[in-house]
Write a protein that holds these residues in place. Structure first.
Motif, short mmCIF file in Angstrom:
data_model
loop_
_atom_site.label_atom_id
_atom_site.label_comp_id
_atom_site.label_asym_id
_atom_site.label_seq_id
_atom_site.Cartn_x
_atom_site.Cartn_y
_atom_site.Cartn_z
N ASP A 81 0.84 -1.19 0.00
CA ASP A 81 0.00 0.00 0.00
C ASP A 81 0.87 1.25 0.00
N VAL A 82 0.47 2.23 -0.81
CA VAL A 82 1.01 3.59 -0.70
C VAL A 82 0.03 4.38 0.15
N ARG A 83 0.54 5.13 1.15
CA ARG A 83 -0.34 5.78 2.11
C ARG A 83 0.03 7.26 2.30
N PHE A 84 -0.99 8.07 2.61
CA PHE A 84 -0.82 9.46 2.99
C PHE A 84 -0.98 9.54 4.51
N ILE A 85 0.09 9.91 5.21
CA ILE A 85 0.09 9.99 6.66
C ILE A 85 0.10 11.46 7.09
N MET A 86 -0.93 11.86 7.85
CA MET A 86 -1.02 13.22 8.37
C MET A 86 -0.57 13.25 9.82
N ILE A 87 0.19 14.27 10.17
CA ILE A 87 0.60 14.46 11.55
C ILE A 87 -0.03 15.76 12.06
N GLY A 88 -0.99 15.61 12.98
CA GLY A 88 -1.66 16.76 13.57
C GLY A 88 -1.33 16.86 15.05
N SER A 89 -2.01 17.77 15.74
CA SER A 89 -1.76 17.95 17.16
C SER A 89 -2.21 16.73 17.96
N ASP A 90 -3.03 15.87 17.34
CA ASP A 90 -3.54 14.68 18.02
C ASP A 90 -2.91 13.41 17.49
N GLY A 91 -1.73 13.51 16.87
CA GLY A 91 -1.00 12.33 16.45
C GLY A 91 -1.09 12.07 14.96
N ARG A 92 -0.70 10.88 14.56
CA ARG A 92 -0.65 10.50 13.15
C ARG A 92 -1.95 9.80 12.74
N GLN A 93 -2.36 10.08 11.50
CA GLN A 93 -3.55 9.43 10.96
C GLN A 93 -3.31 9.06 9.50
N ILE A 94 -3.81 7.89 9.11
CA ILE A 94 -3.75 7.46 7.71
C ILE A 94 -4.94 8.07 6.99
N MET A 95 -4.68 8.96 6.03
CA MET A 95 -5.75 9.71 5.37
C MET A 95 -6.16 9.12 4.02
N ALA A 96 -5.26 8.40 3.37
CA ALA A 96 -5.58 7.80 2.06
C ALA A 96 -4.65 6.64 1.82
N THR A 97 -5.15 5.64 1.09
CA THR A 97 -4.37 4.45 0.77
C THR A 97 -4.65 4.04 -0.67
N GLN A 98 -3.59 3.68 -1.38
CA GLN A 98 -3.76 3.13 -2.74
C GLN A 98 -2.93 1.85 -2.85
N PRO A 99 -3.56 0.76 -3.28
CA PRO A 99 -2.81 -0.49 -3.40
C PRO A 99 -1.83 -0.46 -4.56
N ILE A 100 -0.75 -1.19 -4.41
CA ILE A 100 0.24 -1.32 -5.47
C ILE A 100 0.84 -2.72 -5.38
N ASN A 101 1.04 -3.35 -6.52
CA ASN A 101 1.66 -4.67 -6.56
C ASN A 101 3.12 -4.54 -6.97
N ILE A 102 3.99 -5.20 -6.22
CA ILE A 102 5.42 -5.20 -6.54
C ILE A 102 5.76 -6.56 -7.15
N LEU A 103 6.25 -6.50 -8.37
CA LEU A 103 6.45 -7.71 -9.17
C LEU A 103 7.90 -8.18 -9.11
N PRO A 104 8.12 -9.50 -9.22
CA PRO A 104 9.49 -10.01 -9.30
C PRO A 104 10.12 -9.70 -10.65
N VAL A 105 11.41 -9.83 -10.74
CA VAL A 105 12.12 -9.63 -12.01
C VAL A 105 12.97 -10.85 -12.30
N GLU A 106 13.24 -11.08 -13.57
CA GLU A 106 14.08 -12.21 -13.96
C GLU A 106 15.54 -11.80 -13.92
N VAL A 107 16.35 -12.62 -13.27
CA VAL A 107 17.78 -12.36 -13.15
C VAL A 107 18.54 -13.60 -13.58
N THR A 108 19.57 -13.44 -14.39
CA THR A 108 20.42 -14.56 -14.81
C THR A 108 21.88 -14.25 -14.52
#
Length: 581
Positions: free
Chosen positions: A468-495
């Motif tokens: 997940d990619v996330r937007f983290i806000m820091i306010g006077s009352d601590g940290r909050q997750i404001m938005a999330t977008q999924p992302i897939n991380i793919l393997p790569v071929e190595v020789t």
């Protein structure tokens, strides 16, 4: 087909018109800016736009002259990245669809520059045309689209711009609607693929009809019984049709425009309207603005006088949660005086959520809390007999509207851009975590919003999987997750390609194929070692494209050649055994 120019997805402008003024001419300018990776209904906006564009293109006739431009699709951070992909020509719907499908969002959103390119071409061609601007975001290159439209009108160009706001909030849409207001076009909101298709059909493929004058409804506005002082919030009673896009605003006297207002309140926010008085005393007007079929109308207006004040606070009527905002003030400015932010109605002269001392200057900045709600801004006098609240004004902290735009998938260790839109939260950040992680620590990569006001770069983790990619806000009352977008991380071929045997103390050439990220290296380790350190010999892939040299140890035996990728951790991507004799 109408005689038009289309600007698609923040889609904007620039034209290349055919020489025969009787030809039907369409220039589509497609938005390839990075924000198009943002999602609506679980699908990237770029994908939705490509699908809708293919559907619309299927309605073009072989005799229609069509062209295609795109911007933001080749370079990051380049406000001049606008390219003609297809010159205006007939019978090229198939080519247009293929070009649109090939666009990969990457750069900025130069709405103003794109509009200016279109109007410059119109001025040269001296031919009437329409631009259809479909925007998924606001200007990011600092050329005001409203001013560009104003300048075009001043030139006397027969130019009409329709604006389609794709996934914009009502307030964001209002900022772009001025382009349509100034040029006599329409503003249309599109929340999904169905809306976008309908909007494009309305301004593109539906037959033109003779304009019908709006039958104006009635409305009234009652000025406040007591004139407000500068910077204060005051109530306005009104009657009117209460349409979705109707609003009550404040303008300078004799301002007949339906944009550029000093303050406004949406009619559908309810009675009475809450408006913020300007920061300069003087004469103004209150108006009721009604959205007709194709244009806005002033249905009612009344005079307003704004009074001066010895102690005043001037701030926005509302801000987003976590947003930093400016406050101007007048007052005694005694040593120790300060301006603060507290919960609405708080009478204590302590416990503030944010503050600044007046001695710092006539303007300071406060930070809105992360929790939405009603708050007060106050001027606090540090008197000999204690602190006193000399003045207070209300401010509404709204739930922050946050959007993230990132590619749906990347390879392990790959750097990728994330575009964001949200409050200017000074300590907030965007990070990368495992899918579903709700902790506000333990991220694999991050960047601070203040260092990257439009977009920043994250590095994919070196282990494939769901993240997940996330937007983290820091306010006077601590940290909050404001938005999330999924992302897939793919393997790569190595020789890895190297001899099966080598002699002690000899150099061995290793050929390789792989991602070659910054910090990646190929090493020689003890046989079957799982530890990504303790190497006996190594070289960096960046410095040795395709092949490099490893030195064999002095001791005979079986060893392992390895490809190591580096991120927050190191991972072994490929191995090959070698026997040293």
């Amino acid at each position: 087909m109408k005689n038009i120019l289309i600007s698609s997805l923040s889609l904007l402008s620039g034209l290349c018109l055919a020489s025969d003024p009787t030809d039907k001419q369409t220039m589509i300018v497609f938005d390839g800016s990075g924000s198009m990776w943002g999602q609506i209904d679980g699908q990237a906006k770029i994908t939705t736009a490509q699908q809708v564009m293919a559907k619309i293109s299927g309605q073009f006739q072989s005799t229609d002259a069509i062209g295609l431009m795109a911007y933001g699709h080749r370079k990051k951070g380049d406000c001049g990245d606008i390219e003609l992909l297809l010159p205006v020509a007939r019978n090229q719907s198939t080519a247009l669809i293929q070009q649109v499908q090939s666009i990969k969002p990457k750069g900025k959103t130069p709405i103003g520059a794109a509009l200016k390119m279109a109007t410059d071409q119109l001025k040269i061609a001296e031919q009437a045309a329409e631009v259809i601007l479909i925007s998924d975001g606001l200007e990011t290159c600092h050329l005001d689209p409203c001013q560009v439209a104003t300048d075009a009108e001043a030139l006397g160009i027969d130019f009409t711009a329709h604006v389609i706001g794709f996934g914009l909030s009502q307030d964001q849409g209002k900022q772009l609607a001025c382009v349509a207001d100034i040029t006599g076009g329409q503003y249309l909101a599109a929340e999904n693929a169905e809306d976008l298709t309908a909007a494009l059909n309305q301004v593109l493929t539906e037959p033109e009809t003779e304009p019908v004058s709006d039958a104006l409804p009635t409305a009234t506005i009652n000025a406040p019984q007591t004139w407000p002082t500068i910077g204060t919030t005051f109530s306005v009673e009104w009657t009117g049709p209460n349409g979705k896009h109707d609003y009550i605003d404040i303008v300078k006297p004799n301002d007949n425009r339906v944009y550029g207002e000093l303050s406004y309140s949406w009619a559908q926010d309810g009675q009475p309207a809450q408006l913020k008085a300007p920061g300069t005393p003087g004469q103004y007007q209150l108006r009721y603005i009604w959205q007709g079929q194709k244009k806005k109308h002033v249905l009612a207006a009344v005079d307003l006088e704004v009074k001066d004040s010895e102690v005043s606070l001037i701030a926005p009527v509302k801000v987003s949660a976590g947003e930093g905002f400016d406050v101007s003030w007048t007052g005694p400015n005694q040593p120790g005086d300060y301006v603060d932010l507290v919960k609405a109605g708080d009478i204590r002269a302590y416990g503030e959520l944010s503050y600044f001392y007046t001695e710092a200057g006539k303007k300071g900045q406060l930070l809105a809390p992360a929790n939405a709600g009603e708050y007060d801004i106050r001027y606090i006098l540090e008197a000999a007999d204690g602190r006193k609240v000399l003045h207070r004004i209300p401010i509404l902290v709204e739930t922050a509207v946050v959007t993230l735009s990132a590619p749906p998938e990347v390879e392990i260790g790959q750097s990728f851009d994330v575009f964001w839109n949200g409050p200017v939260n000074k300590d907030g950040y965007i990070d990368l975590v495992k899918r579903g992680d709700i902790r506000t620590y333990g991220e694999f990569s991050y960047f601070y919003l203040k260092d990257h006001p439009e977009n920043g770069e994250l590095k994919a983790h070196v282990i494939a999987g769901e993240y997940d990619v996330r937007f983290i806000m820091i306010g006077s009352d601590g940290r909050q997750i404001m938005a999330t977008q999924p992302i897939n991380i793919l393997p790569v071929e190595v020789t890895l390609d190297a001899p099966d045997q080598a002699t002690v103390n000899s150099p061995v050439m290793v050929e390789w194929q792989g991602p070659s990220r910054k910090g990646d290296y190929i090493d020689l380790a003890k046989h079957n070692s799982k530890k990504p350190y303790g190497e006996l010999s190594y070289f960096y892939t960046k410095d040795n494209q395709g092949k490099g040299q490893l030195n064999m140890p002095k001791t005979p035996g079986t060893y392992t050649i390895r490809y190591i990728i580096q991120g927050k951790s190191r991972q072994i991507l490929a191995t090959k055994d070698i026997t040293v004799k």
